[in-house]
Scaffold this motif. Structure first.
Motif, mmCIF file in Angstrom:
data_model
loop_
_atom_site.group_PDB
_atom_site.id
_atom_site.type_symbol
_atom_site.label_atom_id
_atom_site.label_comp_id
_atom_site.label_asym_id
_atom_site.label_seq_id
_atom_site.Cartn_x
_atom_site.Cartn_y
_atom_site.Cartn_z
ATOM 1 N N ILE A 211 0.827 -1.205 0.000
ATOM 2 C CA ILE A 211 0.000 0.000 0.000
ATOM 3 C C ILE A 211 0.860 1.254 0.000
ATOM 4 N N ALA A 212 1.946 1.234 0.788
ATOM 5 C CA ALA A 212 2.838 2.393 0.847
ATOM 6 C C ALA A 212 3.505 2.636 -0.502
ATOM 7 N N TYR A 213 3.915 1.553 -1.173
ATOM 8 C CA TYR A 213 4.561 1.706 -2.476
ATOM 9 C C TYR A 213 3.578 2.278 -3.493
ATOM 10 N N TYR A 214 2.365 1.760 -3.482
ATOM 11 C CA TYR A 214 1.344 2.283 -4.390
ATOM 12 C C TYR A 214 1.097 3.763 -4.128
ATOM 13 N N SER A 215 1.012 4.123 -2.864
ATOM 14 C CA SER A 215 0.742 5.523 -2.513
ATOM 15 C C SER A 215 1.866 6.437 -2.974
ATOM 16 N N ALA A 216 3.096 5.937 -2.945
ATOM 17 C CA ALA A 216 4.248 6.790 -3.258
ATOM 18 C C ALA A 216 4.588 6.808 -4.741
ATOM 19 N N TYR A 217 4.395 5.688 -5.440
ATOM 20 C CA TYR A 217 4.959 5.575 -6.779
ATOM 21 C C TYR A 217 3.950 5.244 -7.885
ATOM 22 N N THR A 222 -8.026 9.433 -7.509
ATOM 23 C CA THR A 222 -8.956 9.005 -6.456
ATOM 24 C C THR A 222 -10.091 10.014 -6.356
ATOM 25 N N PRO A 223 -11.199 9.730 -7.005
ATOM 26 C CA PRO A 223 -12.333 10.670 -6.963
ATOM 27 C C PRO A 223 -12.988 10.689 -5.590
ATOM 28 N N GLU A 224 -13.746 11.726 -5.360
ATOM 29 C CA GLU A 224 -14.504 11.811 -4.115
ATOM 30 C C GLU A 224 -15.525 10.670 -4.049
ATOM 31 N N PRO A 225 -15.700 10.062 -2.874
ATOM 32 C CA PRO A 225 -16.667 8.957 -2.763
ATOM 33 C C PRO A 225 -18.074 9.407 -3.162
ATOM 34 N N ASP A 226 -18.689 8.649 -4.039
ATOM 35 C CA ASP A 226 -20.051 8.922 -4.482
ATOM 36 C C ASP A 226 -20.955 7.858 -3.870
ATOM 37 N N TRP A 227 -21.500 8.184 -2.707
ATOM 38 C CA TRP A 227 -22.307 7.199 -1.995
ATOM 39 C C TRP A 227 -23.590 6.864 -2.749
ATOM 40 N N LEU A 309 -14.137 -1.494 -7.097
ATOM 41 C CA LEU A 309 -14.655 -0.888 -8.322
ATOM 42 C C LEU A 309 -15.321 0.446 -8.035
ATOM 43 N N TRP A 310 -16.053 0.535 -6.943
ATOM 44 C CA TRP A 310 -16.742 1.775 -6.575
ATOM 45 C C TRP A 310 -15.754 2.913 -6.320
ATOM 46 N N SER A 311 -14.592 2.582 -5.774
ATOM 47 C CA SER A 311 -13.619 3.618 -5.415
ATOM 48 C C SER A 311 -12.596 3.895 -6.513
ATOM 49 N N SER A 312 -12.680 3.192 -7.654
ATOM 50 C CA SER A 312 -11.665 3.379 -8.692
ATOM 51 C C SER A 312 -12.272 3.763 -10.037
ATOM 52 N N ARG A 313 -12.842 2.802 -10.763
ATOM 53 C CA ARG A 313 -13.281 3.052 -12.130
ATOM 54 C C ARG A 313 -14.734 3.505 -12.234
ATOM 55 N N ALA A 314 -15.586 3.000 -11.363
ATOM 56 C CA ALA A 314 -17.019 3.281 -11.494
ATOM 57 C C ALA A 314 -17.356 4.771 -11.474
ATOM 58 N N PRO A 315 -16.691 5.627 -10.661
ATOM 59 C CA PRO A 315 -17.056 7.046 -10.678
ATOM 60 C C PRO A 315 -16.903 7.711 -12.041
ATOM 61 N N PHE A 316 -16.078 7.139 -12.912
ATOM 62 C CA PHE A 316 -15.840 7.763 -14.212
ATOM 63 C C PHE A 316 -16.830 7.294 -15.272
ATOM 64 N N VAL A 317 -17.384 6.094 -15.106
ATOM 65 C CA VAL A 317 -18.278 5.563 -16.137
ATOM 66 C C VAL A 317 -19.668 5.264 -15.606
ATOM 67 N N GLY A 318 -19.842 5.251 -14.294
ATOM 68 C CA GLY A 318 -21.155 4.997 -13.720
ATOM 69 C C GLY A 318 -21.383 3.534 -13.392
ATOM 70 N N ALA A 319 -22.639 3.215 -13.068
ATOM 71 C CA ALA A 319 -22.989 1.870 -12.625
ATOM 72 C C ALA A 319 -22.802 0.826 -13.714
ATOM 73 N N VAL A 320 -22.685 1.246 -14.980
ATOM 74 C CA VAL A 320 -22.495 0.275 -16.054
ATOM 75 C C VAL A 320 -21.184 -0.484 -15.885
ATOM 76 N N ALA A 321 -20.240 0.069 -15.124
ATOM 77 C CA ALA A 321 -18.977 -0.639 -14.874
ATOM 78 C C ALA A 321 -19.218 -1.989 -14.225
#
Length: 585
Positions: A211-217, A222-227, A309-321
């Motif tokens: 997780i630390a490596y991902y955060s740094a490199y 990271t979009p705002e959470p869309d509940w 999926l909710w926290s990564s790709r779905a905010p950009f394309v919607g529920a169809v993801a």
């Protein structure tokens, strides 16, 4: 063998798509170093995938058979890993056949077969998951350190393919807690903490370092959470796609832009899927003790996939993801594991599922029924997989375009080209937002050059053929005043007025001129009072046509920097867009 043969048919008829082109480009341009292996792609850290790319490219650039061979080998390894897991956990018995059929012929894993970019991330992750469960259960049974080391190596293999390898760690903890401990919930937790404290420390360190490596490199958006998205996404991902895919669906696919295909099952089949799922879950819980733990394990894993999926790709394309199976390929393996854990005894595990002394459901189900149901699911999965694969097989624009362009470039050798972009169905702009055609040509003909000014200018038409470039004019130079010369260049410069202004954007000019000898020249779209954009090149001796690209809005063209000792005649200037001319080969 049937699974591997079927997957071989599926992958051999496909071809490179979308992200594959960028992965190939980096493999060709970058040496095999640690920096290259650890270069992220679209938010993925994939050193295993990078190695597999180089292995495929060793068989030839854009050689799909070599690429397919690597995928087929991994598919065979996945099938063997699944058989090994089920045999190790539950023994060689007919009971492992239904979960094996559900997994091997699930359409949910097809995106990681026909699409190379998805396969690079997910095949290694699937093998890591299956092997980690196998090795961890052997470690729980025998306590030998080699099994714990192999478990850690399996997790490392999965992480080398995709970040979702981290999801394996809670699966292993859940297996130990639910099946290899006894007593009440707190008692089992205390016992597990005492027994596996060292393993917990090691896996915790692995998780934190990752997780630390991902955060740094690893650059991540990271979009705002869309509940408000979470509910519709859960409905599409779990309520529709997973539910139908796990029983052989979805049978129908939505293809807004081929080859992308989204699960689009009939409403009646979605309802039937939930009836079947509810029936299987209820039957296991009514007839066997501790079967609910298996379903809890599966549900927990599905929730993890949903949240990822909710926290990564779905905010950009919607529920169809949620209707795209490449985001849940590993759910097929977890379904097979949960199905087996619910119905079969796990040897050496005090918390294993076992028949209830007094079952709540007493009618006896013949063994042929679960086998027939599993076979029906497998047949449905094969049908759904074939219809999905056909979409990829029938989508040929990238293959046709690259094949035609590669053949022409091999015939002509390096050429001077205009960057007219790629057709939208070859590589989407979202993959290569800039320099899409130069990147592709750079792989096929490294000596070719994309120029803003050239005499012998070629271009690539929409079918991948090389042609001479022509200008379709929207504005022209006004007639020159010098007979048999047009616009005469003396003292090194001349300003030529157009018959009408052109708006600001990218334009090509075709300048017809006569020069006595070679001379430098700078072409400026504008005048000395309004400089505009400019490009520098060289005039050739004789009668020629010079093509130049500028990014501007203008109503005149200034030629300057010419050798003042010579006289140059400019016959005409056409301003417009490039169109294909005569074939180059």
């Amino acid at each position: 063998m049937v699974h591997t043969a079927f997957r071989a048919w599926a992958v051999l008829g496909a071809w490179f798509q979308e992200d594959d082109f960028e992965l190939l480009r980096l493999s060709v341009q970058e040496p095999l170093t640690v920096d290259y292996l650890m270069t992220p792609h679209s938010g993925h850290l994939m050193p295993l995938g990078r190695l597999l790319i180089d292995l495929s490219v060793a068989g030839g650039l854009f050689s799909w058979p070599a690429t397919a061979a690597v995928t087929i080998a991994f598919q065979a390894a996945i099938a063997l890993a699944a058989v090994l897991m089920l045999r190790t956990l539950f023994g060689l018995r007919w009971g492992i056949v239904p979960p094996l059929l559900v997994f091997l012929f699930s359409p949910m894993t097809m995106p990681a077969t026909v699409w190379w970019a998805a396969a690079l991330n997910q095949l290694g992750q699937q093998i890591g998951l299956l092997c980690a469960v196998t090795c961890w259960v052997l470690y729980e049974r025998h306590g030998r350190r080699r099994w714990s080391a192999l478990t850690l190596a399996s997790v490392g293999l999965a992480l080398a393919a995709d970040i979702r390898g981290l999801a394996i760690l809670p699966v292993l903890a859940a297996i130990s807690y639910g099946w290899f401990e006894s007593g009440g919930p707190l008692e089992r937790l205390r016992s597990l903490t005492r027994r596996r404290s060292a393993a917990a420390v090691v896996t915790g360190v692995v998780a934190l370092v990752t997780i630390a490596y991902y955060s740094a490199y690893v650059p991540l958006i990271t979009p705002e959470p869309d509940w408000g998205l979470l509910g519709p996404l859960a409905s599409s991902m779990l309520g529709t796609s997973y539910a139908t895919g796990v029983i052989g669906g979805p049978f129908q696919w939505l293809t807004p832009q081929a080859p992308a295909a989204f699960a689009d099952p009939p409403a009646w089949f979605t309802h039937l899927a939930w009836v079947v799922i509810a029936g299987v879950v209820a039957h296991a819980c009514l007839t066997r003790r501790r079967a609910g733990r298996a379903w809890a394990l599966l549900l927990g894993y599905l929730v993890v996939l949903l949240l990822l999926l909710w926290s990564s790709r779905a905010p950009f394309v919607g529920a169809v993801a949620g209707t795209e199976y490449r985001y849940m390929t590993d759910a097929a393996a977890m379904t097979a594991l949960a199905l087996a854990l619910a119905y079969l005894p796990l040897a050496g595990a005090p918390g294993t599922s076992e028949p209830r002394p007094a079952p709540y459901f007493t009618p006896r189900v013949p063994v042929a029924v679960p086998l027939a149901l599993a076979l029906a699911v497998a047949v449905g999965g094969i049908f759904s997989s074939i219809t999905f694969t056909r979409i990829w097989h029938d989508f040929t624009p990238p293959r046709d375009y690259v094949g035609a362009l590669s053949t022409r470039l091999a015939q002509t050798g390096p050429v001077a080209l205009a960057d007219t972009g790629l057709p939208l169905d070859v590589v989407a702009p979202i993959i290569w937002s800039q320099d899409r055609l130069p990147r592709l040509v750079g792989m096929l003909s490294p000596g070719s050059r994309f120029l803003d000014a050239a005499h012998d200018l070629a271009m690539v038409d929409d079918s991948g053929r090389l042609t001479y470039a022509e200008v379709r004019p929207v504005s022209r130079a006004r007639p020159g005043t010098v007979r048999d010369c047009g616009w005469r260049v003396r003292d090194g410069s001349v300003r030529v007025r157009l018959d009408g202004p052109v708006p600001e954007r990218s334009w090509w000019m075709r300048i017809s001129y006569l020069a006595p000898r070679e001379s430098p020249v700078t072409i400026r779209a504008g005048s000395t009072q309004s400089p505009g954009a400019s490009v520098s090149t060289v005039l050739r001796p004789g009668l020629h046509q010079l093509y130049a690209r500028v990014e501007a809005g203008f109503d005149s063209v200034l030629l300057f920097g010419i050798d003042p000792s010579i006289t140059v005649c400019v016959d005409s200037i056409d301003v417009g867009d490039l169109v294909p001319g005569a074939p180059l080969t």
